[in-house]
Design an enzyme around this catalytic site. Structure first.
Site, PDB file in Angstrom:
ATOM      1  N   ASN A 243     -20.486  38.850 -48.118  1.00 12.93           N
ATOM      2  CA  ASN A 243     -21.563  38.439 -47.216  1.00 12.93           C
ATOM      3  C   ASN A 243     -22.788  39.294 -47.559  1.00 12.93           C
ATOM      4  O   ASN A 243     -22.830  40.473 -47.219  1.00 12.93           O
ATOM      5  CB  ASN A 243     -21.127  38.659 -45.758  1.00 12.93           C
ATOM      6  CG  ASN A 243     -22.245  38.337 -44.782  1.00 12.93           C
ATOM      7  OD1 ASN A 243     -23.287  37.807 -45.164  1.00 12.93           O
ATOM      8  ND2 ASN A 243     -22.037  38.662 -43.504  1.00 12.93           N
TER       9      ASN A 243
ATOM     10  N   HIS B 180     -20.907  35.438 -36.860  1.00 12.24           N
ATOM     11  CA  HIS B 180     -20.945  36.847 -37.256  1.00 12.24           C
ATOM     12  C   HIS B 180     -21.487  37.679 -36.091  1.00 12.24           C
ATOM     13  O   HIS B 180     -22.371  37.234 -35.363  1.00 12.24           O
ATOM     14  CB  HIS B 180     -21.826  37.024 -38.508  1.00 12.24           C
ATOM     15  CG  HIS B 180     -21.637  38.369 -39.127  1.00 12.24           C
ATOM     16  ND1 HIS B 180     -22.227  39.507 -38.618  1.00 12.24           N
ATOM     17  CD2 HIS B 180     -20.894  38.771 -40.183  1.00 12.24           C
ATOM     18  CE1 HIS B 180     -21.854  40.550 -39.357  1.00 12.24           C
ATOM     19  NE2 HIS B 180     -21.044  40.127 -40.307  1.00 12.24           N
TER      20      HIS B 180
ATOM     21  N   GLU C 249     -23.490  40.013 -35.986  1.00  9.90           N
ATOM     22  CA  GLU C 249     -24.938  40.247 -36.013  1.00  9.90           C
ATOM     23  C   GLU C 249     -25.682  39.050 -35.425  1.00  9.90           C
ATOM     24  O   GLU C 249     -26.737  39.205 -34.807  1.00  9.90           O
ATOM     25  CB  GLU C 249     -25.377  40.560 -37.450  1.00  9.90           C
ATOM     26  CG  GLU C 249     -24.924  41.966 -37.862  1.00  9.90           C
ATOM     27  CD  GLU C 249     -24.594  42.137 -39.328  1.00  9.90           C
ATOM     28  OE1 GLU C 249     -24.934  41.257 -40.138  1.00  9.90           O
ATOM     29  OE2 GLU C 249     -23.961  43.156 -39.657  1.00  9.90           O
TER      30      GLU C 249
ATOM     31  N   GLU D 251     -13.542  41.056 -37.579  1.00  6.29           N
ATOM     32  CA  GLU D 251     -14.477  42.131 -37.930  1.00  6.29           C
ATOM     33  C   GLU D 251     -14.808  42.932 -36.675  1.00  6.29           C
ATOM     34  O   GLU D 251     -15.668  42.518 -35.883  1.00  6.29           O
ATOM     35  CB  GLU D 251     -15.786  41.544 -38.483  1.00  6.29           C
ATOM     36  CG  GLU D 251     -15.639  40.743 -39.753  1.00  6.29           C
ATOM     37  CD  GLU D 251     -16.952  40.700 -40.534  1.00  6.29           C
ATOM     38  OE1 GLU D 251     -16.938  41.124 -41.695  1.00  6.29           O
ATOM     39  OE2 GLU D 251     -17.986  40.273 -39.985  1.00  6.29           O
TER      40      GLU D 251
ATOM     41  N   GLY E  38     -20.507  48.298 -41.396  1.00  6.03           N
ATOM     42  CA  GLY E  38     -21.577  49.128 -41.942  1.00  6.03           C
ATOM     43  C   GLY E  38     -21.543  50.576 -41.483  1.00  6.03           C
ATOM     44  O   GLY E  38     -22.507  51.316 -41.664  1.00  6.03           O
TER      45      GLY E  38
END
Ligand code: 13P
Length: 269
Positions: A8, A105, A107, A183, A189
């Site tokens: 990704n 996702h 985000e 996730e 990150g």
């Protein structure tokens, strides 16, 4: 079972020139992976999800390889066209050369307030346009600390249950066109990762929950994402509950992406 390793790229790289450099490195790396796969009869499907603006160029370049291309999102408003400034539909993502799209996702959930209703619309548009869906789920740090992981996941998987209720004729095809990516938000990150035992137990819960929706969903692919890198990929790959990885930062360097892909490729023999 076939493993999947998906890169990704998020909002990277900055320029088309940088995309070309990464693709040059990747194509060289990919031919190595394909060699490994041939030699060992291993199965690892690779996929890249570039930004929408780079999707057509990347998909055209990857056409000569076995690597698939994905979008990172599709519009909830319409599967095809309409007066929705700034949006890109599932049909347009297909037209740009993608065969899959990431949806949900964290985000997008965080910065675009994507709800289950929105995600159900996106999933319906994607799947009815023939786009496979990599559906992301996962808990925040506070939810993890509060032992709410499974409750959060159950709530997010309700989108799949609702989709099945609306489109029962598509149930049997879902194992080949829907992938779940677990996730944990706090692992994305950050360099922090859950233990393989924790991921394995969560994946088992996800697989059992899906199988509870319909018998045909007992073979669903479930990937792990969140700070997967060249050093920890082997440990995730060794667990039979973990069918592959959704990789962010480490997918932006061909060598680390290659190492992760090789780990899953060899583990799936
Ligand atoms: P990182 O691998 O950079 O933690 O990102 C994971 C991710 O969000 C993939 O979708």
């Amino acid at each position: 079972m076939q493993a999947w390793v998906i890169g990704n790229w998020k909002q990277n790289p900055a320029t088309s020139d940088d995309v070309d450099v990464l693709l040059n490195d990747l194509c060289a790396a990919i031919s190595d992976i394909e060699q490994v796969s041939k030699d060992s009869s291993a199965r690892c499907q690779l996929m890249i999800a570039p930004s929408l603006v780079h999707l057509a160029a990347v998909s055209s370049r990857l056409k000569a390889t076995s690597v698939l291309c994905a979008g990172q999102d599709v519009s909830a408003h319409s599967a095809s066209t309409g007066a929705y400034t700034g949006e890109c539909s599932a049909q347009q993502v297909v037209d740009a050369g993608a065969t899959w799209t990431i949806l949900g996702h964290s985000e997008r959930r965080q910065y675009h307030q994507e709800s289950n209703d929105t995600l159900l619309q996106k999933m319906t548009h994607a799947l009815t346009q023939g786009l496979g869906v990599v559906f992301c789920i996962g808990e925040t740090q506070a939810q993890y600390d509060g032992n709410q992981t499974l409750t959060v996941i159950d709530n997010q998987l309700a989108v799949v249950k609702a989709f099945i209720a609306e489109q029962p004729e598509l149930i049997d095809s879902l194992p080949t066109c829907l992938i779940i990516a677990y996730e944990p938000v706090w692992a994305i990150g950050t360099g922090k990762v859950p233990t393989v035992t924790e991921v394995s137990a969560t994946h088992q819960h996800i697989k059992q929950t899906l199988a509870g929706f319909a018998d045909s969903l007992s073979t669903m692919t479930v990937l792990y994402g969140g700070s997967v890198n060249a050093n920890n990929a082997n440990s995730f790959a060794a667990d039979p509950m973990i069918d592959g990885a959704l990789v962010g930062g480490a997918s932006l360097k061909a060598d680390s992406f290659l190492t992760i892909a090789t780990a899953f490729s060899q583990a799936s023999i």
